[in-house]
Design a protein around this motif. Sequence first.
Motif, PDB file in Angstrom:
ATOM      1  N   ARG A 163      63.472  79.188  61.521  1.00 38.06           N
ATOM      2  CA  ARG A 163      64.212  79.051  60.138  1.00 38.06           C
ATOM      3  C   ARG A 163      63.686  80.285  59.471  1.00 38.06           C
ATOM      4  O   ARG A 163      64.371  80.935  58.731  1.00 38.06           O
ATOM      5  CB  ARG A 163      64.155  77.963  59.625  1.00 38.06           C
ATOM      6  CG  ARG A 163      64.881  76.749  60.069  1.00 38.06           C
ATOM      7  CD  ARG A 163      64.378  75.201  59.513  1.00 38.06           C
ATOM      8  NE  ARG A 163      64.483  75.441  58.157  1.00 38.06           N
ATOM      9  CZ  ARG A 163      63.882  74.417  57.559  1.00 38.06           C
ATOM     10  NH1 ARG A 163      63.112  73.368  57.923  1.00 38.06           N
ATOM     11  NH2 ARG A 163      63.883  74.308  56.292  1.00 38.06           N
ATOM     12  N   SER A 221      63.610  88.201  51.857  1.00 35.69           N
ATOM     13  CA  SER A 221      65.034  87.969  52.512  1.00 35.69           C
ATOM     14  C   SER A 221      65.048  86.660  52.931  1.00 35.69           C
ATOM     15  O   SER A 221      66.235  85.826  53.305  1.00 35.69           O
ATOM     16  CB  SER A 221      65.338  89.022  53.504  1.00 35.69           C
ATOM     17  OG  SER A 221      64.527  89.188  54.532  1.00 35.69           O
ATOM     18  N   ASN A 261      67.567  83.805  51.570  1.00 35.45           N
ATOM     19  CA  ASN A 261      68.566  83.375  52.575  1.00 35.45           C
ATOM     20  C   ASN A 261      68.538  81.691  52.846  1.00 35.45           C
ATOM     21  O   ASN A 261      69.414  81.132  52.995  1.00 35.45           O
ATOM     22  CB  ASN A 261      68.667  84.059  53.906  1.00 35.45           C
ATOM     23  CG  ASN A 261      69.198  85.273  53.620  1.00 35.45           C
ATOM     24  OD1 ASN A 261      69.956  85.824  52.970  1.00 35.45           O
ATOM     25  ND2 ASN A 261      68.576  86.258  54.682  1.00 35.45           N
ATOM     26  N   ALA A 262      67.102  81.365  52.958  1.00 37.77           N
ATOM     27  CA  ALA A 262      66.946  79.730  52.933  1.00 37.77           C
ATOM     28  C   ALA A 262      67.444  79.118  51.833  1.00 37.77           C
ATOM     29  O   ALA A 262      68.142  77.992  51.867  1.00 37.77           O
ATOM     30  CB  ALA A 262      65.409  79.403  53.445  1.00 37.77           C
ATOM     31  N   LEU A 286      69.934  80.208  49.708  1.00 39.21           N
ATOM     32  CA  LEU A 286      71.223  80.295  49.722  1.00 39.21           C
ATOM     33  C   LEU A 286      71.977  79.529  50.559  1.00 39.21           C
ATOM     34  O   LEU A 286      73.123  78.757  50.712  1.00 39.21           O
ATOM     35  CB  LEU A 286      71.878  81.814  50.084  1.00 39.21           C
ATOM     36  CG  LEU A 286      71.500  82.806  48.772  1.00 39.21           C
ATOM     37  CD1 LEU A 286      71.648  84.209  49.347  1.00 39.21           C
ATOM     38  CD2 LEU A 286      72.182  82.382  47.463  1.00 39.21           C
ATOM     39  N   GLY A 287      71.113  79.415  52.012  1.00 37.84           N
ATOM     40  CA  GLY A 287      71.577  78.190  53.010  1.00 37.84           C
ATOM     41  C   GLY A 287      71.606  76.892  52.748  1.00 37.84           C
ATOM     42  O   GLY A 287      71.844  76.129  53.651  1.00 37.84           O
ATOM     43  N   GLY A 288      70.782  76.702  51.764  1.00 34.20           N
ATOM     44  CA  GLY A 288      70.582  75.195  51.483  1.00 34.20           C
ATOM     45  C   GLY A 288      69.320  74.765  52.291  1.00 34.20           C
ATOM     46  O   GLY A 288      69.385  73.320  52.389  1.00 34.20           O
ATOM     47  N   GLN A 289      68.526  75.416  53.089  1.00 35.22           N
ATOM     48  CA  GLN A 289      67.489  75.089  53.838  1.00 35.22           C
ATOM     49  C   GLN A 289      66.200  74.532  52.838  1.00 35.22           C
ATOM     50  O   GLN A 289      65.250  73.880  53.046  1.00 35.22           O
ATOM     51  CB  GLN A 289      67.021  76.082  54.582  1.00 35.22           C
ATOM     52  CG  GLN A 289      68.104  76.204  55.913  1.00 35.22           C
ATOM     53  CD  GLN A 289      67.926  77.504  56.642  1.00 35.22           C
ATOM     54  OE1 GLN A 289      67.809  78.480  56.208  1.00 35.22           O
ATOM     55  NE2 GLN A 289      67.899  77.362  57.952  1.00 35.22           N
ATOM     56  N   GLU A 323      65.016  74.312  48.388  1.00 30.34           N
ATOM     57  CA  GLU A 323      65.515  74.528  46.922  1.00 30.34           C
ATOM     58  C   GLU A 323      64.996  75.369  46.032  1.00 30.34           C
ATOM     59  O   GLU A 323      65.288  75.119  44.808  1.00 30.34           O
ATOM     60  CB  GLU A 323      65.673  72.976  46.504  1.00 30.34           C
ATOM     61  CG  GLU A 323      66.568  71.980  47.246  1.00 30.34           C
ATOM     62  CD  GLU A 323      65.842  71.799  48.469  1.00 30.34           C
ATOM     63  OE1 GLU A 323      66.968  71.529  49.339  1.00 30.34           O
ATOM     64  OE2 GLU A 323      64.919  71.343  48.656  1.00 30.34           O
ATOM     65  N   HIS A 348      71.713  88.276  41.780  1.00 26.53           N
ATOM     66  CA  HIS A 348      72.471  87.027  42.119  1.00 26.53           C
ATOM     67  C   HIS A 348      72.267  86.139  40.716  1.00 26.53           C
ATOM     68  O   HIS A 348      72.898  85.203  40.481  1.00 26.53           O
ATOM     69  CB  HIS A 348      71.167  86.049  42.799  1.00 26.53           C
ATOM     70  CG  HIS A 348      71.256  86.320  44.423  1.00 26.53           C
ATOM     71  ND1 HIS A 348      72.295  85.789  45.154  1.00 26.53           N
ATOM     72  CD2 HIS A 348      70.502  87.107  45.112  1.00 26.53           C
ATOM     73  CE1 HIS A 348      71.923  86.515  46.390  1.00 26.53           C
ATOM     74  NE2 HIS A 348      71.065  87.216  46.265  1.00 26.53           N
ATOM     75  N   GLN A 359      75.461  80.570  41.993  1.00 26.45           N
ATOM     76  CA  GLN A 359      75.030  80.045  43.166  1.00 26.45           C
ATOM     77  C   GLN A 359      73.744  79.472  43.070  1.00 26.45           C
ATOM     78  O   GLN A 359      73.323  78.360  43.562  1.00 26.45           O
ATOM     79  CB  GLN A 359      75.317  80.791  44.169  1.00 26.45           C
ATOM     80  CG  GLN A 359      75.087  80.299  45.473  1.00 26.45           C
ATOM     81  CD  GLN A 359      75.664  81.135  46.973  1.00 26.45           C
ATOM     82  OE1 GLN A 359      75.870  82.352  46.358  1.00 26.45           O
ATOM     83  NE2 GLN A 359      75.485  80.671  47.979  1.00 26.45           N
TER      84      GLN A 359
END
Length: 520
Positions: A4, A243, A247-248, A250-253, A255, A268, A273
Amino acid sequence: MNNRFPGLRRRGFLAATSGAAALALVGCAGGTDDKAAGGSGAPKRGGRLRAAFAGGGASETLDPHLANLFADVARAKALFDKLADYGADLSAEPRLAEKWESNKTLDRWKVTLRQATFHDGKPVTAKDVLYSYRRIADPKQAFRAKASLEPIDLDASRATGERSIEFVLKRPTAEFPNVLASFGAYIVPENATEFDKKPVGSGPFRFVSFAPGRSAVFRRYDDHWDGAPLLDEIEFVVANEESARVNALLGGQVEYAHELNPTTARAHEGKGQIEIVRLRNSAMQAFCMKTDRAPFDDKRVREAFFLIADRQELVDGALSGAGEVGNDLFGKGYEYYADGLPQREQDLDKARSLLKQAGAEKLKVTLDTSAVAAGFTEAAGIFRDQAAKAGVTIDVKMGSKDSYWSDILDNGTLSCYRSGAMPIEAHISQRLLTDSTTNATKWHHKDFDALYQQAQSIRDKTERAAVYERMQRRLYTEGGFLIWGFADWIIATARTVKGVETKAPANTLDWARFDKVWLA
């Protein structure tokens, strides 16, 4: 976790960088005017928050006295606590210490502990405090807080009760509470030596698991003296590249993503978002002039350089606008800051006149910089162009990221410089006294040293503030730090995260304080 968040190449060092060490990095929110990011609303209990930080690879440790990276400090403050910590204005606020009081001569301080327990249920006692401080001060070790505890005579200091300590000092120290709040001065149980397998602290979270360079999971400590956290668990995950953290998020991995650059934040911010949180005044940005050697041994040349700088252009260009202009003084907004001095503006005509008086009309000087910190190379280029308008030729020299801070401490004449949050008193004592070990400007003045000692001998805070202002007025006039700006520190959170403090500089009490955060 490695799949991840691949790549552990860029380390998130604490932003107070001075000398050979990378030290400590510093509130208003982006996207909300509330004190805490995410707005108001009834706090909710439960859930696991995942927070992404840059890490240090397999060498990571949970030993709080070795904390050096942002990730280290965030984990340490979740598991452990200090006697005091820094508030938003960098004044000391009580933590495990319930109160402190000094004798008339300010060289003995009595500290009374509050009723608090470690995660194994044992009380936090005076013996634990003395053990912790003596461990930090061990000459065989290289613990970060060692220099900060130097004013204490630990051989003479003693426990006067289970929850009371008499600290004997080597000299009068009016700002002794700052010592208690020192970065890395965490309290551990007496005789504790092992911290990575099952550490026991007195912080708001207790240990569950730790995989160096990958992840650490801590669970709510219900009996914490300041109240149990709202979260069930906090997981610190390592994502070394910005990055990967974004990305984690934005991807919900995760908080919570620590340390974004201004360009990413602008991309952003306001899009709905994620939430962007800006911690103002997080890092002093400066040019460091060596005052003991030509050309900067002439205060007229130093004043000319103060007047060459277009601070707004530097903030806009080097920090992408994510900051505010400085006024050649450290600690904007902090306790004792001399905010009554006029804001210095660019004045090229006066700068040329001063250089002519100093016989330096066609001055050529080398500016040391490096990619060691964000904005350094950009600031060097911008200042080079500004100086050319005053007839000064600046040769920008790129240095090694690995050795930059040690290289510029004693060498060269002009360099890019950065520092993070610390009390103004600490900035003076560590960087501006004749015997300061990180005196990068080579500011050596016995009368200035005497003013510092005078301030430390004054019990009355108003009188002490007057002495600090006098010292700052002198630095403003003829010091060696051209402080052109203060950078924002930027983090991002999921919209479900509430209660993130937005008015606290990084590395103060409320930065990365997850015991007061909840998930909506």
